[in-house]
Design an enzyme around this catalytic site. Structure first.
Site, PDB file in Angstrom:
ATOM      1  N   VAL A 126      -5.413 -39.268  -8.512  1.00  0.00           N
ATOM      2  CA  VAL A 126      -6.216 -38.769  -7.401  1.00  0.00           C
ATOM      3  C   VAL A 126      -7.468 -39.635  -7.302  1.00  0.00           C
ATOM      4  CG1 VAL A 126      -7.446 -36.783  -6.445  1.00  0.00           C
ATOM      5  CG2 VAL A 126      -5.366 -36.414  -7.804  1.00  0.00           C
ATOM      6  N   ASP A 127      -7.658 -40.253  -6.148  1.00  0.00           N
ATOM      7  CA  ASP A 127      -8.834 -41.082  -5.900  1.00  0.00           C
ATOM      8  C   ASP A 127      -9.859 -40.257  -5.138  1.00  0.00           C
ATOM      9  OD1 ASP A 127      -7.426 -43.199  -7.024  1.00  0.00           O
ATOM     10  OD2 ASP A 127      -6.724 -43.928  -5.079  1.00  0.00           O
ATOM     11  N   ILE A 128     -11.085 -40.185  -5.678  1.00  0.00           N
ATOM     12  CA  ILE A 128     -12.119 -39.361  -5.055  1.00  0.00           C
ATOM     13  C   ILE A 128     -13.370 -40.181  -4.761  1.00  0.00           C
ATOM     14  CG2 ILE A 128     -11.282 -37.231  -6.097  1.00  0.00           C
ATOM     15  CD1 ILE A 128     -13.587 -37.482  -8.156  1.00  0.00           C
ATOM     16  N   TYR A 185      -9.086 -39.546  -1.294  1.00  0.00           N
ATOM     17  CA  TYR A 185      -8.676 -40.690  -0.490  1.00  0.00           C
ATOM     18  C   TYR A 185      -7.270 -41.118  -0.876  1.00  0.00           C
ATOM     19  CZ  TYR A 185     -13.263 -41.363   1.572  1.00  0.00           C
ATOM     20  OH  TYR A 185     -14.409 -41.195   2.300  1.00  0.00           O
TER      21      TYR A 185
END
Length: 169
Positions: free
Chosen positions: A59-61, A72
């Site tokens: 998970v890209d934050i 994102y």
């Protein structure tokens, strides 16, 4: 055939059949990011095939100027409408065995991990969380391990370069 430690593979995994092929050549885990957003049931399919321990959801934050976090996709280029805490809880319910959280804001900065959000994330799930983005020294590593419930850290630039913006070791 040359590596004698567990390996994970990530990148463009779109189906359980692809994951099966990756497992068949010796990888222990697969990592999915965009596919988890577009096809959340893929998490369950892979977990049902090879067990939750074999699937890592990345998970890209990114934090906005108001201090709120957004998820994102597509290499950090597309902001989603997913709520971070709701999404990580759903990922866990779908069968993921590990969360790999990248702070886009901190990645490559050498300024330390985003302890605040990593703590919030690790306090809201019961699966291992790997923190990524920001390590610049040993203190950054100890700060996040002591200050959160994360299970592991990821190191990149810190172990490749002599110091920020200075040559490969």
């Amino acid at each position: 055939s040359e590596c004698f430690m567990p390996l994970s593979y990530g990148g463009a995994i779109q189906s359980c059949d692809q994951a099966k092929k990756i497992f068949s050549i010796g990888f222990e885990k697969v990592v999915i990011n965009n596919s988890s957003i577009c096809k959340p049931n893929l998490i369950t399919e892979i977990a049902n095939y090879s067990g939750s321990q074999s699937i890592i959801v990345s998970v890209d934050i990114k934090r906005n100027i108001f201090g709120n976090y957004s998820i994102y996709s597509n290499n950090g280029t597309e902001k989603t409408s997913l709520d971070l805490i709701s999404w990580i809880k759903k990922i866990e319910c779908l069968g993921a065995g590990v969360l790999f959280i990248t702070s886009i804001d901190r990645d490559g900065t050498w300024n330390g991990y985003d302890i605040e959000i990593m703590k919030k994330i690790s306090d809201n799930v019961n699966i291992p969380v790997i923190a990524n983005g920001g390590a610049g020294n040993i203190k950054h590593i100890s700060d996040i391990i002591i200050g959160t419930n994360i299970s592991a850290v990821c190191l990149g630039s810190m172990v490749v370069y002599q110091k920020k913006n200075m040559g490969v070791l």
